[in-house]
Design a protein around this motif. Sequence first.
Motif, PDB file in Angstrom:
ATOM      1  N   HIS A 134       0.793  -1.234   0.000  1.00 42.57           N
ATOM      2  CA  HIS A 134       0.000   0.000   0.000  1.00 42.57           C
ATOM      3  C   HIS A 134       0.823   1.279   0.000  1.00 42.57           C
ATOM      4  N   PRO A 148     -11.562  -5.970  -6.641  1.00 40.34           N
ATOM      5  CA  PRO A 148     -11.834  -5.005  -5.568  1.00 40.34           C
ATOM      6  C   PRO A 148     -11.959  -5.668  -4.198  1.00 40.34           C
ATOM      7  N   GLU A 149     -12.525  -6.870  -4.171  1.00 40.62           N
ATOM      8  CA  GLU A 149     -12.685  -7.577  -2.893  1.00 40.62           C
ATOM      9  C   GLU A 149     -11.333  -7.973  -2.304  1.00 40.62           C
ATOM     10  N   ARG A 151      -8.406  -6.629  -2.988  1.00 41.00           N
ATOM     11  CA  ARG A 151      -7.666  -5.407  -2.642  1.00 41.00           C
ATOM     12  C   ARG A 151      -8.175  -4.845  -1.306  1.00 41.00           C
ATOM     13  N   ALA A 152      -9.484  -4.813  -1.145  1.00 37.05           N
ATOM     14  CA  ALA A 152     -10.061  -4.300   0.103  1.00 37.05           C
ATOM     15  C   ALA A 152      -9.645  -5.143   1.296  1.00 37.05           C
ATOM     16  N   LEU A 155      -6.100  -4.167   2.234  1.00 37.61           N
ATOM     17  CA  LEU A 155      -6.026  -2.838   2.833  1.00 37.61           C
ATOM     18  C   LEU A 155      -6.636  -2.804   4.233  1.00 37.61           C
ATOM     19  N   ARG A 156      -7.616  -3.664   4.491  1.00 39.20           N
ATOM     20  CA  ARG A 156      -8.184  -3.726   5.845  1.00 39.20           C
ATOM     21  C   ARG A 156      -7.150  -4.206   6.856  1.00 39.20           C
ATOM     22  N   ALA A 171      -6.834   3.394   4.033  1.00 34.06           N
ATOM     23  CA  ALA A 171      -7.233   2.520   2.931  1.00 34.06           C
ATOM     24  C   ALA A 171      -7.943   3.315   1.840  1.00 34.06           C
ATOM     25  N   ALA A 172      -8.754   4.291   2.235  1.00 36.96           N
ATOM     26  CA  ALA A 172      -9.490   5.084   1.256  1.00 36.96           C
ATOM     27  C   ALA A 172      -8.548   5.884   0.363  1.00 36.96           C
ATOM     28  N   GLU A 175      -6.846   3.438  -2.067  1.00 34.26           N
ATOM     29  CA  GLU A 175      -7.781   3.036  -3.117  1.00 34.26           C
ATOM     30  C   GLU A 175      -7.962   4.161  -4.140  1.00 34.26           C
TER      31      GLU A 175
END
Length: 243
Positions: A134, A148-149, A151-152, A155-156, A171-172, A175
């Motif tokens: 990141h 996207p799932e 990647r999310a 990042l979580r 994370a936002a 992204e």
Amino acid sequence: MIVKQAANVLDLIEFFAVHRRPATLAEIAKHFEWPRSSTFNLLGTLAARGFLYEPRARGGYYPAPMWAALIREIEAAQPIPAELHGLLEALVRETGETAVLAAASGSHALFLDAVESPHAIRYTAQPGKLVPLHVTATGRALLSQMTPEDRAAILRKAEFKRYTDTTLMTAAVVEHEVQQSRKLGWFEGRGEYTTDLGGVALPLSLPNRQFAVLVAGPMMRIEHRIAEFVRIMRAAIERQLSA
């Protein structure tokens, strides 16, 4: 989480790669400050499995050829295309900066291959290096190839530690940076992980494999050449992979 016994085996292999000679139990225990009993157990286990041997009686242990044989078998099953090393060499010739090939490994980018710049002051990169996905251009180029799932999910779990003044801290924000860079067609590093280090990374997808290619160096040489590097990298990728 680090498993101590596994880490000790890897540290031992790196020790032999650096020293390139047999070493006795006493030498190894002293070097790592390990208890002699646990050092004895580790060396005995590896020797019993054929991974260590004694080239000369009581002359110390050394990694056995089994390591090389297993690596050859593993690499033969899913080799890194040879033309990708040629790509890195071409990028160094044409940009004068260090070129790296990386792939995702959990929440990190793993450097698979690298060719360093001829400059005395340069980005030093070696295969095996890990950098967070990141906070680096290389990592974000790899993140961009994930769903996207996926990647999310990464990042979580990411540790948003401030490495430099320009580190992306949520994370936002990461992204958003990924989406903006996808629109541009390249990913730019601006010292988010290492101060005064800049670079350009491009995603590189091959059948069943996803890589990122990075060209990086001191910010003072990089910042005014971003567009030039992107052109060189795109042309070199097309040339090398279509040859």
